[in-house]
Design a protein around this motif. Structure first.
Motif, PDB file in Angstrom:
ATOM      1  N   SER A 243      43.733  42.950  27.690  1.00 19.55           N
ATOM      2  CA  SER A 243      44.237  43.366  26.378  1.00 19.55           C
ATOM      3  C   SER A 243      43.982  42.320  25.307  1.00 19.55           C
ATOM      4  CB  SER A 243      45.742  43.655  26.471  1.00 19.55           C
ATOM      5  OG  SER A 243      46.437  42.498  26.923  1.00 19.55           O
ATOM      6  N   TYR A 244      43.841  41.056  25.705  1.00 18.89           N
ATOM      7  CA  TYR A 244      43.640  39.994  24.722  1.00 18.89           C
ATOM      8  C   TYR A 244      42.180  39.873  24.294  1.00 18.89           C
ATOM      9  CZ  TYR A 244      42.545  37.640  29.126  1.00 18.89           C
ATOM     10  OH  TYR A 244      42.036  37.326  30.359  1.00 18.89           O
ATOM     11  N   LEU A 245      41.284  40.663  24.904  1.00 19.51           N
ATOM     12  CA  LEU A 245      39.879  40.693  24.491  1.00 19.51           C
ATOM     13  C   LEU A 245      39.516  42.140  24.186  1.00 19.51           C
ATOM     14  CD1 LEU A 245      38.214  38.245  27.056  1.00 19.51           C
ATOM     15  CD2 LEU A 245      38.727  37.801  24.656  1.00 19.51           C
ATOM     16  N   SER A 246      39.895  42.586  23.004  1.00 20.36           N
ATOM     17  CA  SER A 246      39.713  43.996  22.659  1.00 20.36           C
ATOM     18  C   SER A 246      38.363  44.293  22.027  1.00 20.36           C
ATOM     19  CB  SER A 246      40.827  44.442  21.700  1.00 20.36           C
ATOM     20  OG  SER A 246      40.813  43.642  20.520  1.00 20.36           O
ATOM     21  N   ASN A 247      37.647  43.261  21.568  1.00 18.24           N
ATOM     22  CA  ASN A 247      36.377  43.499  20.881  1.00 18.24           C
ATOM     23  C   ASN A 247      35.292  42.627  21.503  1.00 18.24           C
ATOM     24  OD1 ASN A 247      34.379  44.245  19.126  1.00 18.24           O
ATOM     25  ND2 ASN A 247      35.165  43.085  17.382  1.00 18.24           N
ATOM     26  N   LEU A 248      34.595  43.181  22.488  1.00  9.54           N
ATOM     27  CA  LEU A 248      33.501  42.471  23.143  1.00  9.54           C
ATOM     28  C   LEU A 248      32.141  43.026  22.754  1.00  9.54           C
ATOM     29  CD1 LEU A 248      34.956  42.050  26.753  1.00  9.54           C
ATOM     30  CD2 LEU A 248      34.685  40.283  25.007  1.00  9.54           C
ATOM     31  N   GLY A 249      32.120  43.942  21.784  1.00  5.40           N
ATOM     32  CA  GLY A 249      30.849  44.533  21.389  1.00  5.40           C
ATOM     33  C   GLY A 249      30.260  45.346  22.530  1.00  5.40           C
ATOM     34  N   SER A 250      28.974  45.145  22.791  1.00  8.11           N
ATOM     35  CA  SER A 250      28.313  45.871  23.875  1.00  8.11           C
ATOM     36  C   SER A 250      28.489  45.184  25.223  1.00  8.11           C
ATOM     37  CB  SER A 250      26.814  46.012  23.568  1.00  8.11           C
ATOM     38  OG  SER A 250      26.205  44.731  23.447  1.00  8.11           O
ATOM     39  N   PHE A 251      29.101  43.993  25.234  1.00  7.91           N
ATOM     40  CA  PHE A 251      29.264  43.255  26.481  1.00  7.91           C
ATOM     41  C   PHE A 251      30.383  43.864  27.335  1.00  7.91           C
ATOM     42  CE2 PHE A 251      27.040  40.119  23.962  1.00  7.91           C
ATOM     43  CZ  PHE A 251      26.202  39.511  24.893  1.00  7.91           C
ATOM     44  N   ILE A 252      30.226  43.707  28.638  1.00  7.42           N
ATOM     45  CA  ILE A 252      31.223  44.166  29.602  1.00  7.42           C
ATOM     46  C   ILE A 252      31.639  42.975  30.452  1.00  7.42           C
ATOM     47  CG2 ILE A 252      31.709  45.725  31.521  1.00  7.42           C
ATOM     48  CD1 ILE A 252      29.612  47.606  30.440  1.00  7.42           C
ATOM     49  N   LEU A 253      32.937  42.820  30.623  1.00  5.83           N
ATOM     50  CA  LEU A 253      33.480  41.702  31.387  1.00  5.83           C
ATOM     51  C   LEU A 253      33.671  42.129  32.841  1.00  5.83           C
ATOM     52  CD1 LEU A 253      34.352  38.802  30.594  1.00  5.83           C
ATOM     53  CD2 LEU A 253      36.698  39.644  30.518  1.00  5.83           C
ATOM     54  N   HIS A 254      33.134  41.317  33.753  1.00  5.06           N
ATOM     55  CA  HIS A 254      33.232  41.610  35.182  1.00  5.06           C
ATOM     56  C   HIS A 254      33.952  40.472  35.900  1.00  5.06           C
ATOM     57  CE1 HIS A 254      30.479  45.069  35.068  1.00  5.06           C
ATOM     58  NE2 HIS A 254      29.789  44.369  34.192  1.00  5.06           N
ATOM     59  N   SER A 255      34.533  40.821  37.036  1.00  2.71           N
ATOM     60  CA  SER A 255      35.246  39.831  37.836  1.00  2.71           C
ATOM     61  C   SER A 255      35.009  40.100  39.316  1.00  2.71           C
ATOM     62  CB  SER A 255      36.749  39.875  37.533  1.00  2.71           C
ATOM     63  OG  SER A 255      37.465  39.068  38.442  1.00  2.71           O
ATOM     64  N   SER A 256      34.795  39.017  40.066  1.00  2.08           N
ATOM     65  CA  SER A 256      34.705  39.087  41.528  1.00  2.08           C
ATOM     66  C   SER A 256      35.663  38.046  42.093  1.00  2.08           C
ATOM     67  CB  SER A 256      33.277  38.803  42.008  1.00  2.08           C
ATOM     68  OG  SER A 256      32.384  39.791  41.540  1.00  2.08           O
ATOM     69  N   THR A 257      36.548  38.474  42.976  1.00  3.03           N
ATOM     70  CA  THR A 257      37.554  37.572  43.527  1.00  3.03           C
ATOM     71  C   THR A 257      37.047  36.942  44.820  1.00  3.03           C
ATOM     72  OG1 THR A 257      39.342  38.882  42.570  1.00  3.03           O
ATOM     73  CG2 THR A 257      39.925  37.365  44.342  1.00  3.03           C
ATOM     74  N   MET A 258      37.111  35.614  44.876  1.00  6.79           N
ATOM     75  CA  MET A 258      36.739  34.866  46.076  1.00  6.79           C
ATOM     76  C   MET A 258      38.012  34.324  46.729  1.00  6.79           C
ATOM     77  SD  MET A 258      34.476  31.353  46.444  1.00  6.79           S
ATOM     78  CE  MET A 258      32.862  32.113  46.236  1.00  6.79           C
ATOM     79  N   ARG A 259      38.196  34.642  47.992  1.00  4.74           N
ATOM     80  CA  ARG A 259      39.327  34.114  48.755  1.00  4.74           C
ATOM     81  C   ARG A 259      38.822  32.927  49.584  1.00  4.74           C
ATOM     82  NH1 ARG A 259      44.092  35.813  51.215  1.00  4.74           N
ATOM     83  NH2 ARG A 259      44.503  36.729  49.165  1.00  4.74           N
ATOM     84  N   LEU A 260      39.434  31.769  49.372  1.00  3.83           N
ATOM     85  CA  LEU A 260      39.074  30.551  50.091  1.00  3.83           C
ATOM     86  C   LEU A 260      40.195  30.176  51.048  1.00  3.83           C
ATOM     87  CD1 LEU A 260      37.648  28.332  47.183  1.00  3.83           C
ATOM     88  CD2 LEU A 260      36.348  29.634  48.873  1.00  3.83           C
ATOM     89  N   ASN A 261      39.830  29.825  52.267  1.00  3.18           N
ATOM     90  CA  ASN A 261      40.772  29.301  53.249  1.00  3.18           C
ATOM     91  C   ASN A 261      40.169  28.029  53.838  1.00  3.18           C
ATOM     92  OD1 ASN A 261      42.968  31.487  53.557  1.00  3.18           O
ATOM     93  ND2 ASN A 261      41.072  32.650  53.747  1.00  3.18           N
ATOM     94  N   PHE A 262      40.908  26.930  53.784  1.00  6.20           N
ATOM     95  CA  PHE A 262      40.365  25.666  54.267  1.00  6.20           C
ATOM     96  C   PHE A 262      41.506  24.706  54.594  1.00  6.20           C
ATOM     97  CE2 PHE A 262      40.458  26.002  49.721  1.00  6.20           C
ATOM     98  CZ  PHE A 262      41.040  24.828  49.263  1.00  6.20           C
ATOM     99  N   GLY A 263      41.189  23.755  55.457  1.00  6.89           N
ATOM    100  CA  GLY A 263      42.163  22.754  55.842  1.00  6.89           C
ATOM    101  C   GLY A 263      42.115  21.553  54.913  1.00  6.89           C
ATOM    102  N   LEU A 264      43.247  20.854  54.820  1.00  9.08           N
ATOM    103  CA  LEU A 264      43.359  19.687  53.952  1.00  9.08           C
ATOM    104  C   LEU A 264      43.930  18.510  54.736  1.00  9.08           C
ATOM    105  CD1 LEU A 264      45.111  21.374  50.865  1.00  9.08           C
ATOM    106  CD2 LEU A 264      42.662  20.966  51.133  1.00  9.08           C
ATOM    107  N   LEU A 265      43.374  17.349  54.447  1.00  2.00           N
ATOM    108  CA  LEU A 265      44.006  16.133  54.944  1.00  2.00           C
ATOM    109  C   LEU A 265      45.250  15.834  54.120  1.00  2.00           C
ATOM    110  CD1 LEU A 265      43.947  13.647  56.822  1.00  2.00           C
ATOM    111  CD2 LEU A 265      42.527  12.505  55.085  1.00  2.00           C
ATOM    112  N   HIS A 266      45.126  16.065  52.812  1.00  2.00           N
ATOM    113  CA  HIS A 266      46.256  15.921  51.888  1.00  2.00           C
ATOM    114  C   HIS A 266      45.967  16.785  50.664  1.00  2.00           C
ATOM    115  CE1 HIS A 266      43.538  13.274  49.700  1.00  2.00           C
ATOM    116  NE2 HIS A 266      43.376  12.581  50.820  1.00  2.00           N
ATOM    117  N   GLU A 267      46.936  16.873  49.741  1.00  2.00           N
ATOM    118  CA  GLU A 267      46.797  17.759  48.583  1.00  2.00           C
ATOM    119  C   GLU A 267      45.637  17.363  47.676  1.00  2.00           C
ATOM    120  OE1 GLU A 267      49.490  16.364  49.627  1.00  2.00           O
ATOM    121  OE2 GLU A 267      51.148  17.792  49.785  1.00  2.00           O
ATOM    122  N   GLY A 268      45.255  16.099  47.711  1.00  2.00           N
ATOM    123  CA  GLY A 268      44.157  15.645  46.869  1.00  2.00           C
ATOM    124  C   GLY A 268      42.841  16.325  47.185  1.00  2.00           C
ATOM    125  N   ASP A 269      42.663  16.774  48.440  1.00  2.00           N
ATOM    126  CA  ASP A 269      41.426  17.476  48.795  1.00  2.00           C
ATOM    127  C   ASP A 269      41.288  18.786  48.013  1.00  2.00           C
ATOM    128  OD1 ASP A 269      40.774  15.499  50.546  1.00  2.00           O
ATOM    129  OD2 ASP A 269      41.429  16.571  52.338  1.00  2.00           O
TER     130      ASP A 269
END
Length: 205
Positions: free
Chosen positions: A120-146
């Motif tokens: 709703s916050y992008l109501s005027n994109l002209g001829s452009f179309i906005l697309h989205s693809s969701t990537m789900r990542l799962n991974f281990g961490l040594l600590h939060e800094g990773d």
């Protein structure tokens, strides 16, 4: 004064000529009005065309200024993959490079089917179309800094993604061993890769 028959005969010709004169005057007035109206309409059309030409000239100058001003940014957005076809292979390669460079633990990923966005916050994109693809990542961490290392490096290599959500949980399977590097945390992130595309144009990849 009463007019007799002879008087009427003498007046027939003048009356006839008077009628003809009135008809001629009426026709002249009619054609004069039409001529005036046509000239007025033609003048208004010329003024309209002149105004349109002036506006077109001014707008063309403004368009040239906008092109000069925003073309470098537009080309940069194309180069980074925000404008054009989505670049899934490059996203995966970026993850692989970050994983190798920073010696992170294994990363599992899954990319959903591309969908059209209508924010709703992008109501005027002209001829452009906005697309989205969701990537789900799962991974281990040594600590939060990773996790911060992964996201910061991903942002440095690519643009046009939004971190929707990340959750970090502590693994209960192992105790902390300072002499061994292993994953003590498990992270799961949903990232929306955003691309802006004009269906009428083919943007080079």
């Amino acid at each position: 004064m009463m007019l007799n028959q002879q008087d009427w005969k003498r007046l027939q010709a003048p009356i006839l000529w008077l009628g003809v004169a009135l008809v001629v005057v009426g026709l002249l007035a009619f054609y004069a009005k039409n001529y005036h109206d046509e000239k007025r309409v033609a003048l208004e059309q010329q003024r309209t065309q002149l105004n349109q030409a002036r506006q077109k000239y001014l707008s063309s100058g403004q368009e040239r200024e906008m092109i000069v001003q925003y073309l470098p940014l537009y080309q940069q957005l194309i180069a980074t993959g925000f404008i054009g076809e989505e670049r899934r292979i490059e996203w995966i390669e970026a993850l692989r490079q970050i994983h190798l460079q920073h010696k992170l633990f294994s990363i599992d990923y899954n990319i959903s089917q591309q969908a059209t966005m209508h924010p709703s916050y992008l109501s005027n994109l002209g001829s452009f179309i906005l697309h989205s693809s969701t990537m789900r990542l799962n991974f281990g961490l040594l600590h939060e800094g990773d996790l911060l290392t992964l996201l910061d490096n991903l942002r440095a290599q690519s643009t046009g993604f939004i971190v929707r959500e990340c959750t970090v949980t502590k693994l209960s399977r192992a105790k902390i061993n300072p002499t061994m590097l292993t994953d003590y945390l498990d992270a799961s992130c949903d990232i929306d890769w955003i691309t802006l595309r004009d269906p009428q144009l083919r943007t080079p990849l």
